[in-house]
Motif scaffolding. Structure first.
Motif, PDB file in Angstrom:
ATOM      1  N   LYS A  90       0.840  -1.206   0.000  1.00 25.37           N
ATOM      2  CA  LYS A  90       0.000   0.000   0.000  1.00 25.37           C
ATOM      3  C   LYS A  90       0.874   1.255   0.000  1.00 25.37           C
ATOM      4  O   LYS A  90       0.517   2.264   0.630  1.00 25.37           O
ATOM      5  CB  LYS A  90      -0.925  -0.008   1.207  1.00 25.37           C
ATOM      6  CG  LYS A  90      -1.917  -1.166   1.234  1.00 25.37           C
ATOM      7  CD  LYS A  90      -2.817  -1.100   2.458  1.00 25.37           C
ATOM      8  CE  LYS A  90      -3.801  -2.272   2.471  1.00 25.37           C
ATOM      9  NZ  LYS A  90      -4.690  -2.214   3.682  1.00 25.37           N
ATOM     10  N   ALA A  91       1.987   1.217  -0.683  1.00 22.89           N
ATOM     11  CA  ALA A  91       2.906   2.351  -0.691  1.00 22.89           C
ATOM     12  C   ALA A  91       2.275   3.574  -1.348  1.00 22.89           C
ATOM     13  O   ALA A  91       1.633   3.467  -2.390  1.00 22.89           O
ATOM     14  CB  ALA A  91       4.187   1.973  -1.421  1.00 22.89           C
ATOM     15  N   ARG A  92       2.451   4.735  -0.713  1.00 23.28           N
ATOM     16  CA  ARG A  92       1.934   5.989  -1.260  1.00 23.28           C
ATOM     17  C   ARG A  92       3.051   6.958  -1.643  1.00 23.28           C
ATOM     18  O   ARG A  92       2.799   7.990  -2.250  1.00 23.28           O
ATOM     19  CB  ARG A  92       1.011   6.659  -0.236  1.00 23.28           C
ATOM     20  CG  ARG A  92      -0.249   5.860   0.080  1.00 23.28           C
ATOM     21  CD  ARG A  92      -0.886   6.357   1.352  1.00 23.28           C
ATOM     22  NE  ARG A  92      -0.009   6.102   2.495  1.00 23.28           N
ATOM     23  CZ  ARG A  92      -0.274   6.489   3.745  1.00 23.28           C
ATOM     24  NH1 ARG A  92      -1.400   7.163   3.998  1.00 23.28           N
ATOM     25  NH2 ARG A  92       0.566   6.224   4.720  1.00 23.28           N
ATOM     26  N   ASN A  93       4.270   6.614  -1.233  1.00 27.83           N
ATOM     27  CA  ASN A  93       5.413   7.453  -1.575  1.00 27.83           C
ATOM     28  C   ASN A  93       6.651   6.575  -1.684  1.00 27.83           C
ATOM     29  O   ASN A  93       6.601   5.364  -1.416  1.00 27.83           O
ATOM     30  CB  ASN A  93       5.609   8.572  -0.542  1.00 27.83           C
ATOM     31  CG  ASN A  93       5.707   8.029   0.888  1.00 27.83           C
ATOM     32  OD1 ASN A  93       6.507   7.148   1.171  1.00 27.83           O
ATOM     33  ND2 ASN A  93       4.870   8.569   1.774  1.00 27.83           N
ATOM     34  N   VAL A  94       7.752   7.177  -2.077  1.00 25.73           N
ATOM     35  CA  VAL A  94       8.982   6.414  -2.312  1.00 25.73           C
ATOM     36  C   VAL A  94       9.488   5.772  -1.022  1.00 25.73           C
ATOM     37  O   VAL A  94       9.922   4.608  -1.020  1.00 25.73           O
ATOM     38  CB  VAL A  94      10.061   7.326  -2.922  1.00 25.73           C
ATOM     39  CG1 VAL A  94      11.377   6.566  -3.082  1.00 25.73           C
ATOM     40  CG2 VAL A  94       9.610   7.868  -4.271  1.00 25.73           C
ATOM     41  N   LYS A  95       9.434   6.508   0.067  1.00 24.36           N
ATOM     42  CA  LYS A  95       9.917   5.986   1.343  1.00 24.36           C
ATOM     43  C   LYS A  95       9.166   4.721   1.732  1.00 24.36           C
ATOM     44  O   LYS A  95       9.773   3.730   2.166  1.00 24.36           O
ATOM     45  CB  LYS A  95       9.771   7.049   2.430  1.00 24.36           C
ATOM     46  CG  LYS A  95      10.320   6.621   3.783  1.00 24.36           C
ATOM     47  CD  LYS A  95      10.196   7.749   4.804  1.00 24.36           C
ATOM     48  CE  LYS A  95      10.760   7.323   6.155  1.00 24.36           C
ATOM     49  NZ  LYS A  95      10.638   8.426   7.160  1.00 24.36           N
TER      50      LYS A  95
END
Length: 304
Positions: free
Chosen positions: A283-288
Protein backbone atom coordinates in the motif's frame (compact mmCIF):
# COMPACT_ATOMS: atom_id res chain seq x y z
CA UNK A 1 12.02 21.91 -30.00
CA UNK A 2 12.37 18.71 -27.93
CA UNK A 3 13.38 15.57 -29.79
CA UNK A 4 15.39 12.37 -29.56
CA UNK A 5 19.08 12.96 -30.16
CA UNK A 6 20.47 11.88 -33.52
CA UNK A 7 23.72 10.01 -34.04
CA UNK A 8 25.39 12.96 -35.76
CA UNK A 9 24.69 15.11 -32.67
CA UNK A 10 26.73 12.88 -30.38
CA UNK A 11 29.87 15.04 -30.42
CA UNK A 12 27.87 18.19 -29.68
CA UNK A 13 26.25 16.46 -26.69
CA UNK A 14 29.65 15.31 -25.47
CA UNK A 15 30.89 18.90 -25.68
CA UNK A 16 27.85 20.01 -23.65
CA UNK A 17 28.59 17.41 -20.97
CA UNK A 18 32.21 18.56 -20.75
CA UNK A 19 31.04 22.15 -20.32
CA UNK A 20 28.51 21.28 -17.62
CA UNK A 21 30.71 18.77 -15.75
CA UNK A 22 34.19 20.35 -15.83
CA UNK A 23 35.50 18.17 -12.98
CA UNK A 24 34.58 14.92 -14.74
CA UNK A 25 37.57 13.07 -16.14
CA UNK A 26 37.68 13.74 -19.87
CA UNK A 27 39.06 10.29 -20.67
CA UNK A 28 36.12 8.71 -18.85
CA UNK A 29 33.61 10.85 -20.73
CA UNK A 30 35.14 9.80 -24.03
CA UNK A 31 35.03 6.17 -22.88
CA UNK A 32 31.37 6.54 -21.92
CA UNK A 33 30.41 8.02 -25.27
CA UNK A 34 32.42 5.40 -27.17
CA UNK A 35 31.16 2.31 -25.30
CA UNK A 36 27.99 3.02 -23.30
CA UNK A 37 26.16 6.08 -24.57
CA UNK A 38 24.61 4.42 -27.64
CA UNK A 39 22.79 1.84 -25.48
CA UNK A 40 20.78 4.59 -23.78
CA UNK A 41 18.25 7.24 -24.78
CA UNK A 42 18.98 10.96 -25.06
CA UNK A 43 16.49 13.76 -25.48
CA UNK A 44 17.62 17.25 -26.44
CA UNK A 45 16.19 20.70 -26.84
CA UNK A 46 17.40 22.79 -29.76
CA UNK A 47 17.28 26.53 -30.17
CA UNK A 48 19.28 28.94 -32.32
CA UNK A 49 20.68 25.90 -34.21
CA UNK A 50 22.26 24.68 -30.96
CA UNK A 51 21.58 21.83 -28.57
CA UNK A 52 20.94 23.96 -25.51
CA UNK A 53 19.86 21.19 -23.12
CA UNK A 54 20.09 17.39 -22.95
CA UNK A 55 19.16 14.49 -20.69
CA UNK A 56 20.27 10.86 -20.96
CA UNK A 57 18.71 7.62 -19.66
CA UNK A 58 19.93 4.03 -19.40
CA UNK A 59 17.92 0.92 -18.57
CA UNK A 60 19.09 -1.66 -16.02
CA UNK A 61 17.80 -4.78 -14.30
CA UNK A 62 17.62 -4.44 -10.54
CA UNK A 63 17.14 -7.05 -7.83
CA UNK A 64 14.45 -5.55 -5.61
CA UNK A 65 12.80 -7.51 -2.82
CA UNK A 66 13.06 -10.87 -4.54
CA UNK A 67 12.06 -9.73 -8.02
CA UNK A 68 14.04 -8.58 -11.05
CA UNK A 69 12.80 -5.18 -12.20
CA UNK A 70 13.62 -3.20 -15.31
CA UNK A 71 14.60 0.25 -14.04
CA UNK A 72 15.85 3.46 -15.61
CA UNK A 73 18.79 5.62 -14.58
CA UNK A 74 18.78 9.31 -15.53
CA UNK A 75 22.03 11.22 -15.93
CA UNK A 76 23.78 13.82 -18.03
CA UNK A 77 21.41 16.68 -17.12
CA UNK A 78 23.00 19.54 -19.07
CA UNK A 79 22.00 23.04 -20.14
CA UNK A 80 24.14 25.74 -21.72
CA UNK A 81 24.83 28.53 -19.18
CA UNK A 82 23.16 31.26 -21.25
CA UNK A 83 19.91 29.25 -21.46
CA UNK A 84 19.50 28.20 -17.83
CA UNK A 85 16.57 29.08 -15.55
CA UNK A 86 14.17 29.29 -18.49
CA UNK A 87 12.38 25.96 -18.08
CA UNK A 88 14.26 24.11 -20.84
CA UNK A 89 15.41 21.27 -18.60
CA UNK A 90 11.96 20.93 -17.02
CA UNK A 91 10.51 20.13 -20.45
CA UNK A 92 13.20 17.49 -21.04
CA UNK A 93 12.61 15.87 -17.65
CA UNK A 94 8.86 15.62 -18.24
CA UNK A 95 9.48 14.06 -21.64
CA UNK A 96 11.96 11.52 -20.25
CA UNK A 97 9.76 10.58 -17.30
CA UNK A 98 6.87 9.98 -19.67
CA UNK A 99 9.13 7.56 -21.55
CA UNK A 100 10.18 5.88 -18.30
CA UNK A 101 6.60 5.49 -17.07
CA UNK A 102 5.78 3.37 -20.11
CA UNK A 103 8.81 1.11 -19.75
CA UNK A 104 9.86 0.63 -16.14
CA UNK A 105 8.56 0.67 -12.58
CA UNK A 106 11.31 2.68 -10.85
CA UNK A 107 13.58 5.47 -12.07
CA UNK A 108 16.84 6.49 -10.38
CA UNK A 109 19.29 9.35 -10.50
CA UNK A 110 22.29 10.46 -8.46
CA UNK A 111 21.41 12.63 -5.47
CA UNK A 112 23.67 15.55 -6.33
CA UNK A 113 20.83 18.07 -5.88
CA UNK A 114 17.91 16.43 -4.04
CA UNK A 115 15.80 19.58 -3.64
CA UNK A 116 15.84 20.27 -7.37
CA UNK A 117 14.40 16.86 -8.24
CA UNK A 118 11.88 16.44 -5.42
CA UNK A 119 9.33 18.26 -7.60
CA UNK A 120 9.47 15.35 -10.07
CA UNK A 121 8.72 12.76 -7.40
CA UNK A 122 12.30 11.73 -6.63
CA UNK A 123 13.38 11.05 -3.05
CA UNK A 124 16.72 10.05 -1.58
CA UNK A 125 16.63 6.31 -0.91
CA UNK A 126 20.28 5.42 -0.54
CA UNK A 127 23.17 6.96 1.33
CA UNK A 128 26.82 6.06 1.30
CA UNK A 129 29.48 6.61 3.95
CA UNK A 130 33.01 7.84 3.37
CA UNK A 131 35.72 6.81 5.83
CA UNK A 132 39.14 8.44 5.85
CA UNK A 133 41.64 5.78 6.89
CA UNK A 134 45.16 6.91 7.73
CA UNK A 135 48.31 4.94 7.03
CA UNK A 136 48.64 4.13 10.72
CA UNK A 137 45.32 2.23 10.69
CA UNK A 138 46.84 -0.24 8.23
CA UNK A 139 50.19 -0.58 9.99
CA UNK A 140 51.29 -4.20 10.07
CA UNK A 141 48.85 -5.25 7.34
CA UNK A 142 50.62 -6.92 4.43
CA UNK A 143 48.93 -6.99 1.01
CA UNK A 144 49.55 -10.71 0.59
CA UNK A 145 47.79 -12.40 -2.33
CA UNK A 146 46.63 -9.03 -3.69
CA UNK A 147 47.09 -8.51 -7.42
CA UNK A 148 46.09 -5.98 -10.05
CA UNK A 149 44.27 -8.22 -12.49
CA UNK A 150 41.32 -10.59 -12.82
CA UNK A 151 39.02 -11.80 -15.56
CA UNK A 152 35.53 -10.44 -16.10
CA UNK A 153 34.15 -13.86 -15.13
CA UNK A 154 36.03 -13.82 -11.80
CA UNK A 155 34.85 -10.31 -10.92
CA UNK A 156 31.25 -11.13 -11.79
CA UNK A 157 31.35 -14.28 -9.65
CA UNK A 158 32.54 -12.51 -6.51
CA UNK A 159 30.08 -9.66 -7.13
CA UNK A 160 27.24 -12.19 -7.12
CA UNK A 161 28.53 -13.71 -3.87
CA UNK A 162 28.91 -10.31 -2.21
CA UNK A 163 25.49 -8.98 -3.19
CA UNK A 164 23.68 -11.97 -1.67
CA UNK A 165 23.87 -9.95 1.55
CA UNK A 166 22.04 -6.98 0.05
CA UNK A 167 19.02 -5.74 -1.89
CA UNK A 168 18.49 -3.04 -4.50
CA UNK A 169 21.60 -3.91 -6.50
CA UNK A 170 21.95 -4.00 -10.26
CA UNK A 171 22.14 -7.40 -11.91
CA UNK A 172 25.52 -7.13 -13.59
CA UNK A 173 26.72 -9.40 -16.39
CA UNK A 174 29.94 -10.28 -18.21
CA UNK A 175 29.56 -7.29 -20.52
CA UNK A 176 29.55 -4.95 -17.51
CA UNK A 177 32.88 -6.26 -16.27
CA UNK A 178 34.40 -6.41 -19.74
CA UNK A 179 33.61 -2.70 -20.06
CA UNK A 180 35.04 -2.07 -16.60
CA UNK A 181 38.31 -3.77 -17.54
CA UNK A 182 38.42 -1.70 -20.71
CA UNK A 183 37.88 1.45 -18.65
CA UNK A 184 40.70 0.43 -16.29
CA UNK A 185 43.07 0.25 -19.25
CA UNK A 186 42.62 4.01 -19.66
CA UNK A 187 44.56 4.42 -16.45
CA UNK A 188 42.11 6.59 -14.50
CA UNK A 189 41.12 3.80 -12.10
CA UNK A 190 43.02 1.00 -10.41
CA UNK A 191 41.90 -2.51 -9.60
CA UNK A 192 43.17 -4.46 -6.59
CA UNK A 193 42.13 -8.12 -6.34
CA UNK A 194 42.49 -10.55 -3.45
CA UNK A 195 42.97 -14.26 -4.21
CA UNK A 196 42.93 -17.04 -1.62
CA UNK A 197 45.42 -19.90 -1.44
CA UNK A 198 43.52 -21.63 -4.25
CA UNK A 199 43.85 -18.56 -6.50
CA UNK A 200 40.12 -17.86 -6.24
CA UNK A 201 39.06 -14.21 -6.24
CA UNK A 202 37.48 -13.33 -2.88
CA UNK A 203 37.37 -9.57 -3.13
CA UNK A 204 38.32 -6.47 -5.09
CA UNK A 205 38.41 -2.70 -4.77
CA UNK A 206 38.33 -0.03 -7.46
CA UNK A 207 40.22 3.13 -6.58
CA UNK A 208 41.32 6.41 -8.11
CA UNK A 209 44.18 8.77 -7.33
CA UNK A 210 43.32 12.46 -7.46
CA UNK A 211 45.83 15.08 -6.34
CA UNK A 212 47.62 12.59 -4.11
CA UNK A 213 44.31 11.40 -2.62
CA UNK A 214 43.35 7.73 -2.94
CA UNK A 215 39.60 7.09 -3.10
CA UNK A 216 38.03 3.62 -3.11
CA UNK A 217 34.72 3.94 -4.95
CA UNK A 218 33.71 0.28 -4.81
CA UNK A 219 34.70 -2.43 -2.37
CA UNK A 220 33.50 -6.01 -2.85
CA UNK A 221 34.84 -8.38 -0.20
CA UNK A 222 33.92 -11.48 1.77
CA UNK A 223 35.35 -10.46 5.16
CA UNK A 224 37.17 -7.62 6.92
CA UNK A 225 40.60 -9.27 6.74
CA UNK A 226 40.35 -9.30 2.94
CA UNK A 227 39.21 -5.66 2.95
CA UNK A 228 42.25 -4.60 5.01
CA UNK A 229 44.67 -6.23 2.58
CA UNK A 230 42.93 -4.65 -0.38
CA UNK A 231 43.07 -1.21 1.23
CA UNK A 232 46.74 -1.62 2.05
CA UNK A 233 47.48 -2.40 -1.58
CA UNK A 234 45.38 0.49 -2.88
CA UNK A 235 46.97 2.91 -0.39
CA UNK A 236 50.47 2.27 -1.72
CA UNK A 237 52.90 4.97 -0.59
CA UNK A 238 50.21 7.51 0.28
CA UNK A 239 49.28 8.76 3.74
CA UNK A 240 45.54 8.08 3.78
CA UNK A 241 42.78 6.47 1.81
CA UNK A 242 39.06 7.28 1.56
CA UNK A 243 36.78 4.27 1.54
CA UNK A 244 33.23 4.76 0.23
CA UNK A 245 30.70 2.08 1.21
CA UNK A 246 26.98 1.66 1.78
CA UNK A 247 25.61 3.10 5.02
CA UNK A 248 24.95 -0.43 6.27
CA UNK A 249 28.60 -1.51 6.17
CA UNK A 250 29.95 -0.79 9.63
CA UNK A 251 33.59 -0.11 8.87
CA UNK A 252 34.01 1.48 12.32
CA UNK A 253 34.03 -2.08 13.68
CA UNK A 254 37.16 -2.70 11.62
CA UNK A 255 38.70 0.76 12.16
CA UNK A 256 37.22 2.00 15.49
CA UNK A 257 38.64 5.52 15.23
CA UNK A 258 37.46 6.15 11.66
CA UNK A 259 34.49 8.56 11.62
CA UNK A 260 32.18 8.24 8.59
CA UNK A 261 30.73 11.11 6.62
CA UNK A 262 27.30 10.36 5.20
CA UNK A 263 26.61 11.24 1.59
CA UNK A 264 23.19 11.07 -0.14
CA UNK A 265 23.90 9.06 -3.27
CA UNK A 266 20.80 7.78 -5.01
CA UNK A 267 17.28 9.13 -5.56
CA UNK A 268 14.33 7.08 -6.75
CA UNK A 269 10.91 7.67 -8.24
CA UNK A 270 8.06 5.15 -8.41
CA UNK A 271 6.57 5.52 -11.87
CA UNK A 272 3.39 3.57 -11.21
CA UNK A 273 2.23 3.06 -7.62
CA UNK A 274 -0.78 0.97 -8.60
CA UNK A 275 1.41 -1.52 -10.43
CA UNK A 276 4.08 -1.44 -7.70
CA UNK A 277 1.55 -2.23 -4.97
CA UNK A 278 -0.04 -4.97 -7.05
CA UNK A 279 3.36 -6.55 -7.69
CA UNK A 280 4.40 -6.46 -4.02
CA UNK A 281 0.96 -6.71 -2.43
CA UNK A 282 1.54 -3.41 -0.67
CA UNK A 283 0.00 0.00 0.00
CA UNK A 284 2.91 2.35 -0.69
CA UNK A 285 1.93 5.99 -1.26
CA UNK A 286 5.41 7.45 -1.57
CA UNK A 287 8.98 6.41 -2.31
CA UNK A 288 9.92 5.99 1.34
CA UNK A 289 7.06 3.56 1.92
CA UNK A 290 7.89 1.66 -1.27
CA UNK A 291 11.50 1.10 -0.24
CA UNK A 292 10.51 0.18 3.32
CA UNK A 293 9.40 -3.26 2.10
CA UNK A 294 12.98 -4.48 1.57
CA UNK A 295 14.35 -6.70 4.32
CA UNK A 296 18.03 -6.68 3.41
CA UNK A 297 20.21 -3.55 3.42
CA UNK A 298 20.48 -1.65 0.15
CA UNK A 299 23.67 -1.66 -1.91
CA UNK A 300 24.02 0.24 -5.17
CA UNK A 301 27.20 1.85 -6.45
CA UNK A 302 26.22 2.35 -10.08
CA UNK A 303 27.02 5.69 -11.65
CA UNK A 304 25.40 5.34 -15.08
Amino acid sequence: MIKDAERQEKDEILHLWKLCYPTQDEAYLRFYFDHIYDDGITVVKKQDDLIISSLHMNYHVMNFHGKLLKCSYLLGASTLPDYRRRGHFNALMESMLDEAEHNCLISFMKAFNPKAYARYGFEVVYERKAYTIGKAYLHGIKPLRVFDHATAEELLYIYKQFTKRFDGYHVRDIKYYELLLEELRLGGKQLSVYRNEHREVKGYVISTLRKNEVIVHEAVYMDSAILKRLLKKALGVHEEITLVVSKHEHIEKVFPLAIPKKQPYLMARINNYQLFNKLYNGKARNVKEAFAIVRKPLWNHEYY
